[in-house]
Design a protein around this motif. Structure first.
Motif, mmCIF file in Angstrom:
data_model
loop_
_atom_site.group_PDB
_atom_site.id
_atom_site.type_symbol
_atom_site.label_atom_id
_atom_site.label_comp_id
_atom_site.label_asym_id
_atom_site.label_seq_id
_atom_site.Cartn_x
_atom_site.Cartn_y
_atom_site.Cartn_z
ATOM 1 N N ARG A 85 -4.991 6.412 -2.918
ATOM 2 C CA ARG A 85 -4.349 5.568 -1.911
ATOM 3 C C ARG A 85 -5.200 4.330 -1.715
ATOM 4 O O ARG A 85 -6.409 4.425 -1.561
ATOM 5 N N ASP A 112 -6.298 9.451 4.567
ATOM 6 C CA ASP A 112 -5.810 9.058 3.243
ATOM 7 C C ASP A 112 -6.240 10.030 2.148
ATOM 8 O O ASP A 112 -5.650 10.032 1.066
ATOM 9 N N ARG A 123 0.009 14.487 2.975
ATOM 10 C CA ARG A 123 0.694 14.181 4.226
ATOM 11 C C ARG A 123 1.149 15.428 4.980
ATOM 12 O O ARG A 123 1.230 15.463 6.185
ATOM 13 N N THR A 135 1.287 0.125 -8.664
ATOM 14 C CA THR A 135 1.723 1.292 -7.891
ATOM 15 C C THR A 135 1.766 2.532 -8.772
ATOM 16 O O THR A 135 1.328 3.622 -8.365
ATOM 17 N N ASP A 169 0.822 -1.215 0.000
ATOM 18 C CA ASP A 169 0.000 0.000 0.000
ATOM 19 C C ASP A 169 0.859 1.270 0.000
ATOM 20 O O ASP A 169 0.420 2.319 -0.477
ATOM 21 N N GLU A 170 2.064 1.184 0.558
ATOM 22 C CA GLU A 170 2.958 2.344 0.588
ATOM 23 C C GLU A 170 3.833 2.414 -0.664
ATOM 24 O O GLU A 170 4.692 3.294 -0.773
ATOM 25 N N ARG A 206 -5.740 0.710 0.488
ATOM 26 C CA ARG A 206 -5.441 -0.023 1.720
ATOM 27 C C ARG A 206 -6.023 -1.425 1.621
ATOM 28 O O ARG A 206 -7.209 -1.577 1.333
#
Lengths: 150, 150, 150
Positions: free
Chosen positions: A81, C145, C149, A72, A32-33, A83
């Motif tokens: 994003r 999300d 950030r 990605t 996820d990152e 999750r």
């Protein structure tokens, strides 16, 4: 599939169940990152990632890397994003030392500046093996709930 | 309701907490896969399943079987897969050996060829007992978050 | 952030991981049930609650109390039940005895008589400390999300 496992009745079972929980937390966060290297390293060299949504399984780390890299990039371009939640875990240690782990999975997608969406509900069936003291996925089968099983 | 339990501080607490996690994984998967026999067998003979959405509780295995059979048939006809996620578990062992377990619940429904939907958010309060070494539900109370408590 | 922690390999790790699971179940239920006193008591006196959705962090129990009281009142007026799910937990004990815990979070909102909605997907990074035998949050950082950030 249910493992119909007897209840955990030993410290060893307890430790294994929890190790799998932590393994998944680490593994799915890597994906996820966008940390593709870490994601790939959670599969064995000959690891297989199969899904009823994919025409062909990803076989081996290189194929798994290509799949994760493409996904990605696509998410980054769309500013989404994602999750992966795994839950409702059941675990059974096989006599040969491998581990069967079954989970439910939610995939949640949030566009930057937008609203979180439950994208998919799935089940996941893993065969885990221990190499150098760590668990790795040798075989993963994912079933999307919106698609027929076969 | 919160159990306000002290933190797990013994191997026994740790094993029980995890046994309940696995019990729920097995129990709810039985229901979600339409394995009504396995579902029914997770309740005691005199088990009660009560919900603020039901006019009357299901009392005893036969009533629980009828409820699950009807729900399973209805979902199959509508070609919907349902997943019950239990999470945010807290557990307390009572002095008499019974176990109080409280969870949050998500019910996710996915029509074949359609989109996964968060159908309901609930809380669940169980009284578990041990019979023949295994945990069973003697009493379950489910509260849907969209309905008044009483 | 991933902790890249080695797999749990001791009874101590296993107990800690589970204690954190139970701590979160208790903590978030306190907030969701509007039990502000219990919620506040899960932070240290100088506890900090920071979020990329907040212009300023809540610093200290009084600020955390004010934030929770206002949120609880607002939800009650709107007749909305909110559930905070934490999952995909990873935990690492630091050499100084503090604990790093990272989770995914779902916030689910259900209006009375309405439909449950996945309101937010977040990540949560906690620094936990032990006081009087119990875990408390010294520092919490939440990232929604849907927001950048920084």
């Amino acid at each position: 599939m249910s493992l119909h496992a007897p209840p955990a009745d030993s410290a060893q079972d307890t430790a294994l169940y929890q190790e799998v929980q932590r393994f998944y937390a680490h593994q799915m966060r890597s994906l996820d990152e966008g940390d593709v290297d870490s994601w790939v390293a959670t599969f064995t060299e000959d690891g297989v990632f199969s899904a009823n949504a994919h025409p062909e399984p990803q076989e081996g780390r290189e194929a798994i890397r290509e799949g994760a890299t493409a996904a990605t990039r696509k998410l980054a371009e769309a500013k989404i994003r994602r999750r992966h939640w795994l839950g409702m875990l059941d675990v059974a240690a096989n006599p040969d030392g491998t581990v069967r782990a079954v989970t439910y999975a939610q995939i949640i997608a949030t566009p930057l500046g937008g609203t979180a969406q439950l994208e998919l509900s799935c089940t996941c069936e893993d065969l885990l093996v221990r190499e150098g003291g760590r668990l790795l996925v040798r075989h993963r089968q994912v079933y999307r709930d919106d698609l027929a099983r076969s």
